[in-house]
Design an enzyme around this catalytic site. Structure first.
Site, PDB file in Angstrom:
ATOM      1  N   TYR A 139      71.609 -52.732  34.871  1.00 14.64           N
ATOM      2  CA  TYR A 139      72.848 -52.177  34.319  1.00 14.64           C
ATOM      3  C   TYR A 139      72.476 -51.175  33.239  1.00 14.64           C
ATOM      4  O   TYR A 139      72.076 -51.558  32.140  1.00 14.64           O
ATOM      5  CB  TYR A 139      73.718 -53.305  33.764  1.00 14.64           C
ATOM      6  CG  TYR A 139      75.086 -52.879  33.266  1.00 14.64           C
ATOM      7  CD1 TYR A 139      75.589 -51.599  33.469  1.00 14.64           C
ATOM      8  CD2 TYR A 139      75.890 -53.788  32.588  1.00 14.64           C
ATOM      9  CE1 TYR A 139      76.836 -51.238  33.019  1.00 14.64           C
ATOM     10  CE2 TYR A 139      77.151 -53.441  32.138  1.00 14.64           C
ATOM     11  CZ  TYR A 139      77.615 -52.158  32.348  1.00 14.64           C
ATOM     12  OH  TYR A 139      78.862 -51.797  31.887  1.00 14.64           O
ATOM     13  N   LYS A 167      73.157 -50.044  38.452  1.00 10.76           N
ATOM     14  CA  LYS A 167      74.491 -49.513  38.197  1.00 10.76           C
ATOM     15  C   LYS A 167      74.335 -48.410  37.167  1.00 10.76           C
ATOM     16  O   LYS A 167      73.980 -48.657  36.017  1.00 10.76           O
ATOM     17  CB  LYS A 167      75.444 -50.587  37.679  1.00 10.76           C
ATOM     18  CG  LYS A 167      76.837 -50.010  37.433  1.00 10.76           C
ATOM     19  CD  LYS A 167      77.720 -50.897  36.580  1.00 10.76           C
ATOM     20  CE  LYS A 167      79.042 -50.183  36.301  1.00 10.76           C
ATOM     21  NZ  LYS A 167      79.874 -50.898  35.304  1.00 10.76           N
TER      22      LYS A 167
END
Length: 307
Positions: A139, A167
């Site tokens: 992330y 992500k």
């Protein structure tokens, strides 16, 4: 490295965590939101992410939300659970627990606050991979962590056995393209900030979205943005992307995700309350949110659940 461990495709709403007024989890609203989004076409879910106020959740609460989500989806779509912490051992502990209740993968934010170097960050992810042995989504959220997982980082992280995706939430579309073109054959580069540039990301080959505002406010229309972009439907994608981008002011009203929750509540969708120290919006702030929704004629759209 992915090596066909997962093949995640489509729109994965990053769902809110509804709380009751006293700060307790509102499990009813949480499951209601997932059921609604599934009916509207969600291809998977991210729970306990930034939009889910993950920083406010303890390990038991994350496991409980993972368990509820797995029960709701019934194996029909993937459930990715945010397990990021500063301490590696805590990430490992909660990650094993959510894996064991059936999560499809974990979303692990870069350790924040601790000012560690690149070698320590790579070692952190490698330790999680070795201990948990389940799909890991990196992330990248440098706005809150102070670390940007750019190409220099990904070149090392993509080699870790259970790192299957990243992500990309640096809000830099050129960096997202660089990662997609350079590492897309090693890991999945999943687009964040999709209310701003989701259509372009899908058109250029990102396999999946993790979006929050457009999916949980526009409902099926926002969830469908990925398919429009991936199919090269320029007119359709442009129309929905414009409407999604017009929701931008909501994110600047109050602390995230108070504006999003207020928008959901106003539309009769299951947003719930925020958890301290984030306050719910004031009446004046809610009226500003209402104005944004009204400008998009959302109170008469299928996304509105009011009767």
């Amino acid at each position: 490295m992915n090596n066909d461990k997962v093949s995640w495709r489509g729109s994965f709403p990053a769902v809110v965590t509804p709380f009751k007024k006293d700060g307790a989890l509102d499990e009813h609203l949480f499951t209601e939101n997932l059921e609604l989004l599934m009916d509207e076409g969600a291809d998977g879910f991210v729970v306990c992410g930034s939009t889910g106020e993950s920083w406010s959740l303890d390990g038991d609460e994350k496991v409980r939300l993972a368990e509820l989500a797995v029960q709701v989806v019934g194996g029909k779509v993937p459930v990715i659970v945010g397990t990021g912490e500063i301490r590696t051992d805590r990430v490992v502990d909660v990650s094993i627990r959510v894996r064991d209740v059936g999560a499809s993968g974990i979303l692990v934010v870069t350790p924040y606050y601790a000012e560690v170097d690149q070698g320590a960050i790579v070692a952190h992810y490698r330790a999680v991979s070795d201990a948990v042995c389940c799909p890991i989504v990196l992330y990248n959220h440098p706005q809150t962590t102070g670390v940007n997982l750019d190409a220099g980082y990904i070149a090392q992280l993509a080699e870790i056995e259970w790192v299957v995706a990243t992500k990309e939430s640096a809000n830099d579309i050129s960096q997202m393209y660089q990662l997609l073109f350079q590492f897309g054959d090693m890991i999945e580069v999943i687009a964040g900030y999709t209310a701003k540039h989701g259509a372009a990301a899908a058109f250029m080959g990102c396999p999946a979205f993790i979006g929050a505002t457009e999916t949980q406010v526009l409902g099926a229309e926002g969830i469908g943005l990925f398919a429009l972009g991936a199919a090269g439907d320029v007119d359709g994608a442009r129309r929905v992307q414009k409407r999604a981008s017009m929701l931008g002011p909501i994110g600047k009203i109050g602390a995230t995700p108070a504006g999003l929750k207020a928008a959901m509540n106003l539309l009769g969708r299951p947003g719930g309350h925020c958890r301290s120290p984030i306050p719910d919006l004031s009446n004046a702030q809610r009226e500003k949110v209402r104005e944004v929704l009204d400008s998009l004629d959302l109170f008469s759209s299928p996304a509105c659940r009011l009767t």
